[in-house]
Design a protein around this motif. Structure first.
Motif, PDB file in Angstrom:
ATOM      1  N   GLY A   7      17.332  -6.850  23.881  1.00 20.53           N
ATOM      2  CA  GLY A   7      15.888  -6.789  23.648  1.00 20.53           C
ATOM      3  C   GLY A   7      15.207  -8.118  23.451  1.00 20.53           C
ATOM      4  N   ASN A  15      15.768  -4.348  19.001  1.00 20.08           N
ATOM      5  CA  ASN A  15      16.666  -4.282  20.144  1.00 20.08           C
ATOM      6  C   ASN A  15      17.232  -2.884  20.343  1.00 20.08           C
ATOM      7  N   GLY A  22      11.367  -8.663  26.575  1.00 20.72           N
ATOM      8  CA  GLY A  22      12.121  -7.428  26.376  1.00 20.72           C
ATOM      9  C   GLY A  22      11.324  -6.203  26.796  1.00 20.72           C
TER      10      GLY A  22
END
Length: 223
Positions: A30, A38, A81
């Motif tokens: 991420g 993430n 991300g």
């Protein structure tokens, strides 16, 4: 190393599949220093998969492929991300529309609709990819390599990108800020008939005396 599932929020469908859930590996997914970010981003990416007709083995491979795609894109921060996850989602949706359009029993209307949606999603993917490259600073720049140029006498060589008006249109004056406009063109002087050959100024609209129409002509009677 076996795959490890990390459920988030108690939702069985929200499952990120990461072979190594260390902090460094999650950051590769991420792009954030936050493990929670993430994890959530990885879950969002795998939830964009069409897994309704997939068995457990195929589903596991789909999960692994989505996470591998994020790691391959290698986001460096949260913005990258998010764009990376949307690239995965747009790709999955595009391929699913293509798959449905190619079903043998698909109606003509269904095939047309799915191909139309796939076309729109492909454009969305291209826009996302361009935004990702611009944000990361990977804009492609044209490189011109000159190996040999022949310039004859009186000629000029131009190296670079030369833009010309399309469709034969003439360039506008505001498009050429450095172009000089000629307001007055100097006229050459007219030489007189005397021996000294002094130049006579050429006047414009200045008043000039008219020549005498009653000039003396030899051999002509007066009156």
């Amino acid at each position: 190393m076996s795959a490890k599932k990390n459920p988030v929020g108690g939702n069985d469908k929200a499952t990120a599949v990461v072979a190594d859930d260390s902090e460094e590996t999650l950051k590769r997914v991420g792009g954030s220093q936050s493990d929670d970010w993430n994890h959530v981003l990885g879950n969002q990416a795998i939830q964009s998969l069409w897994i309704k007709q997939s068995d457990n083995e195929v589903r596991q491979r789909q999960y692994n492929a989505a996470i591998a795609g994020l790691i391959g894109i290698a986001p460096q921060d949260e913005i990258e991300g998010m764009i990376a996850a949307q690239l995965i989602a747009a790709h999955n949706a595009t391929m699913e529309c293509y798959r449905r359009a190619m079903i043998g029993e698909q109606t003509l209307e269904g095939r047309r609709d799915n191909l139309s949606q796939a076309n729109k999603l492909s454009r969305t993917y291209a826009v996302l990819l361009d935004a990702f490259n611009r944000y990361r600073g990977n804009e492609s720049q044209q490189k011109v390599t000159v190996e040999h140029v022949d310039v004859h006498a009186g000629g000029q060589a131009v190296v670079g990108i030369v833009e010309s008006p399309r469709g034969g249109d003439q360039p506008k004056s505001e498009d050429q800020p450095r172009a000089k406009q000629i307001a007055h063109a100097p006229q050459p002087a007219v030489w007189s008939a005397d021996k000294e050959r002094q130049p006579l100024p050429v006047s414009g609209d200045a008043e000039r005396p008219l020549p005498n129409a009653r000039r003396d002509v030899p051999g002509r009677p007066e009156g």
